[in-house]
Design a protein around this motif. Structure first.
Motif, PDB file in Angstrom:
ATOM      1  N   MET A 179      34.623  29.108  -5.319  1.00  0.00           N
ATOM      2  CA  MET A 179      35.099  30.460  -5.659  1.00  0.00           C
ATOM      3  C   MET A 179      34.587  30.867  -7.034  1.00  0.00           C
ATOM      4  SD  MET A 179      39.027  31.849  -6.051  1.00  0.00           S
ATOM      5  CE  MET A 179      39.365  31.738  -4.302  1.00  0.00           C
ATOM      6  N   ASP A 180      34.276  32.139  -7.179  1.00  0.00           N
ATOM      7  CA  ASP A 180      33.832  32.677  -8.454  1.00  0.00           C
ATOM      8  C   ASP A 180      34.935  32.505  -9.491  1.00  0.00           C
ATOM      9  OD1 ASP A 180      32.684  34.093 -10.495  1.00  0.00           O
ATOM     10  OD2 ASP A 180      33.276  36.041  -9.696  1.00  0.00           O
ATOM     11  N   PRO A 181      34.655  31.873 -10.670  1.00  0.00           N
ATOM     12  CA  PRO A 181      35.700  31.649 -11.672  1.00  0.00           C
ATOM     13  C   PRO A 181      36.357  32.939 -12.148  1.00  0.00           C
ATOM     14  CG  PRO A 181      33.755  30.336 -12.166  1.00  0.00           C
ATOM     15  CD  PRO A 181      33.377  31.256 -11.059  1.00  0.00           C
ATOM     16  N   ILE A 182      35.557  33.979 -12.309  1.00  0.00           N
ATOM     17  CA  ILE A 182      36.122  35.257 -12.759  1.00  0.00           C
ATOM     18  C   ILE A 182      37.049  35.822 -11.683  1.00  0.00           C
ATOM     19  CG2 ILE A 182      35.590  37.619 -13.432  1.00  0.00           C
ATOM     20  CD1 ILE A 182      33.018  36.615 -14.664  1.00  0.00           C
ATOM     21  N   GLY A 183      36.590  35.747 -10.435  1.00  0.00           N
ATOM     22  CA  GLY A 183      37.434  36.212  -9.343  1.00  0.00           C
ATOM     23  C   GLY A 183      38.711  35.393  -9.222  1.00  0.00           C
ATOM     24  N   PHE A 184      38.599  34.089  -9.485  1.00  0.00           N
ATOM     25  CA  PHE A 184      39.770  33.204  -9.431  1.00  0.00           C
ATOM     26  C   PHE A 184      40.848  33.674 -10.404  1.00  0.00           C
ATOM     27  CE2 PHE A 184      42.138  29.556 -11.025  1.00  0.00           C
ATOM     28  CZ  PHE A 184      42.552  28.946  -9.855  1.00  0.00           C
ATOM     29  N   LEU A 185      40.428  34.123 -11.594  1.00  0.00           N
ATOM     30  CA  LEU A 185      41.378  34.560 -12.610  1.00  0.00           C
ATOM     31  C   LEU A 185      41.832  36.004 -12.414  1.00  0.00           C
ATOM     32  CD1 LEU A 185      39.670  33.022 -15.789  1.00  0.00           C
ATOM     33  CD2 LEU A 185      41.685  32.154 -14.583  1.00  0.00           C
ATOM     34  N   VAL A 186      40.918  36.856 -11.943  1.00  0.00           N
ATOM     35  CA  VAL A 186      41.202  38.289 -11.890  1.00  0.00           C
ATOM     36  C   VAL A 186      41.924  38.700 -10.618  1.00  0.00           C
ATOM     37  CG1 VAL A 186      40.147  40.581 -11.831  1.00  0.00           C
ATOM     38  CG2 VAL A 186      39.303  38.842 -13.445  1.00  0.00           C
ATOM     39  N   ASP A 187      41.548  38.103  -9.492  1.00  0.00           N
ATOM     40  CA  ASP A 187      42.081  38.550  -8.196  1.00  0.00           C
ATOM     41  C   ASP A 187      43.613  38.565  -8.134  1.00  0.00           C
ATOM     42  OD1 ASP A 187      39.540  39.004  -7.345  1.00  0.00           O
ATOM     43  OD2 ASP A 187      39.386  37.203  -6.088  1.00  0.00           O
ATOM     44  N   PRO A 188      44.302  37.514  -8.591  1.00  0.00           N
ATOM     45  CA  PRO A 188      45.772  37.565  -8.512  1.00  0.00           C
ATOM     46  C   PRO A 188      46.374  38.714  -9.313  1.00  0.00           C
ATOM     47  CG  PRO A 188      45.027  35.315  -8.857  1.00  0.00           C
ATOM     48  CD  PRO A 188      43.840  36.196  -9.050  1.00  0.00           C
ATOM     49  N   MET A 189      45.711  39.096 -10.415  1.00  0.00           N
ATOM     50  CA  MET A 189      46.265  40.129 -11.283  1.00  0.00           C
ATOM     51  C   MET A 189      46.035  41.543 -10.764  1.00  0.00           C
ATOM     52  SD  MET A 189      47.945  38.699 -13.542  1.00  0.00           S
ATOM     53  CE  MET A 189      48.286  36.994 -13.121  1.00  0.00           C
ATOM     54  N   THR A 190      45.393  41.658  -9.598  1.00  0.00           N
ATOM     55  CA  THR A 190      45.275  42.978  -8.981  1.00  0.00           C
ATOM     56  C   THR A 190      46.560  43.378  -8.263  1.00  0.00           C
ATOM     57  OG1 THR A 190      44.344  42.009  -6.962  1.00  0.00           O
ATOM     58  CG2 THR A 190      42.790  42.711  -8.669  1.00  0.00           C
ATOM     59  N   TYR A 191      47.477  42.433  -8.135  1.00  0.00           N
ATOM     60  CA  TYR A 191      48.759  42.704  -7.485  1.00  0.00           C
ATOM     61  C   TYR A 191      49.822  43.003  -8.538  1.00  0.00           C
ATOM     62  CZ  TYR A 191      46.544  40.565  -3.406  1.00  0.00           C
ATOM     63  OH  TYR A 191      45.696  40.275  -2.370  1.00  0.00           O
ATOM     64  N   GLY A 192      50.609  44.035  -8.276  1.00  0.00           N
ATOM     65  CA  GLY A 192      51.648  44.422  -9.222  1.00  0.00           C
ATOM     66  C   GLY A 192      52.690  43.343  -9.428  1.00  0.00           C
ATOM     67  N   PHE A 193      53.065  42.632  -8.371  1.00  0.00           N
ATOM     68  CA  PHE A 193      54.100  41.602  -8.525  1.00  0.00           C
ATOM     69  C   PHE A 193      53.622  40.456  -9.407  1.00  0.00           C
ATOM     70  CE2 PHE A 193      51.765  40.221  -4.733  1.00  0.00           C
ATOM     71  CZ  PHE A 193      51.621  38.853  -4.939  1.00  0.00           C
ATOM     72  N   MET A 194      52.305  40.161  -9.389  1.00  0.00           N
ATOM     73  CA  MET A 194      51.776  39.117 -10.265  1.00  0.00           C
ATOM     74  C   MET A 194      51.763  39.586 -11.712  1.00  0.00           C
ATOM     75  SD  MET A 194      50.998  36.135  -9.006  1.00  0.00           S
ATOM     76  CE  MET A 194      49.749  35.499 -10.135  1.00  0.00           C
ATOM     77  N   GLN A 195      51.426  40.842 -11.944  1.00  0.00           N
ATOM     78  CA  GLN A 195      51.432  41.374 -13.306  1.00  0.00           C
ATOM     79  C   GLN A 195      52.835  41.336 -13.900  1.00  0.00           C
ATOM     80  OE1 GLN A 195      49.777  45.308 -12.972  1.00  0.00           O
ATOM     81  NE2 GLN A 195      47.884  44.591 -12.017  1.00  0.00           N
TER      82      GLN A 195
END
Length: 291
Positions: free
Chosen positions: A1-17
């Motif tokens: 998996m792309d390291p940047i995507g690994f870190l960024v993808d979860p934060m696209t969800y409001g509940f994770m933020q």
């Protein structure tokens, strides 16, 4: 998996933020209060007060009041009652904690049993669900946590003096008893702030483990505070990512990361680590057996 995507993808969800912000806020407040808890040997009272918040939550749910207010009233009242019973009776501190802890939690269980149906809100407070926190809950966490930190910052010198040298503080004119009651009240508020993140069952770990880790590494108080805060933030971020990718409980993930960091400090701390001590013991230092 792309390291940047690994870190960024979860934060696209409001509940994770929202969960990340809440977990960091709770971690910082618990780390600061946890230093006093560890230094004064109040770990058991942290566990007791967290369970004592449960009847307040249940009563608030039954009468339709905000759950945070009910939990805060119950937690702070129990913390103050423990201090009062200990000072006014001949009972040991841990005995007073045990009696009130059992009684208040039993009251909560009894009241909970009167509620018909499956109550997800209250069960969430038992087990913790930081990823389910809403905007309103996040605001409450920020306000209550800010109040605790502001009070500690305002009277930090007095609290430190009373913590390390209560007799000297009393001789100098400080109201040591009032400071102890205030510390217990702040501990109650901190626990209420924390229970939605990790739940009543594991909240004591959020209080004790980061400060205990720091105690293995440093001797100065403010260094201990900084390390405890660092451990809490690392655990909050790492625990949430573990929860997201492995689909496990968020509160348990945070606590397990903190426990792992504590174990590493216990093993490798230059000051008191088990492996470090073994390396320092040279063959020449060992006792020579008698013939």
């Amino acid at each position: 998996m792309d390291p940047i995507g690994f870190l960024v993808d979860p934060m696209t969800y409001g509940f994770m933020q929202r969960g990340l912000v809440a977990a960091i806020l709770v971690g910082v407040v618990c780390a600061v209060m946890g230093t006093f808890v560890v230094l004064k040997g109040l770990a058991f009272i942290g566990d007791a007060v967290s369970h004592a918040a449960f009847p307040g939550l249940v009563i608030a749910y039954i009468i339709g009041a905000p759950l945070y207010i009910g939990g805060a009233v119950a937690a702070v009242s129990t913390a103050l009652a423990i201090g009062l019973v200990t000072r006014r009776s001949r009972l040991r501190f841990d005995t007073s904690v045990g009696v009130l802890f059992a009684g208040t939690f039993a009251l909560g269980v009894m009241l909970f049993s009167t509620i018909q149906g499956y109550v997800t809100d209250l069960l969430g407070y038992l087990l913790g669900n930081v990823l389910g926190i809403g905007v309103g809950d996040l605001i409450q966490v920020a306000i209550l946590g800010g109040i605790v930190l502001a009070i500690v910052l305002a009277i930090r010198k007095e609290l430190l003096f009373a913590t390390f040298d209560p007799l000297g503080a009393a001789a100098s004119g400080l109201p040591v008893a009032r400071l102890e009651y205030l510390l217990l009240a702040l501990l109650g508020i901190t626990i209420v702030v924390s229970i939605q993140a990790v739940g009543i069952i594991m909240v004591v770990a959020m209080l004790v483990t980061p400060a205990a880790t720091g105690q293995l590494l440093v001797d100065k108080f403010w260094d201990l505070v900084r390390i405890a805060i660092g451990v809490a933030i690392i655990a909050a971020v790492s625990g949430l990512y573990l929860s997201f990718y492995f689909k496990v409980a968020s509160g348990a993930s945070i606590v397990l990361v903190e426990t792992t960091l504590f174990a590493l400090a216990l093993l490798f701390s230059p000051k008191s680590g088990w492996l470090s001590r073994r390396r320092r013991v040279q063959p020449a230092d060992l006792p020579v057996p008698l013939a």
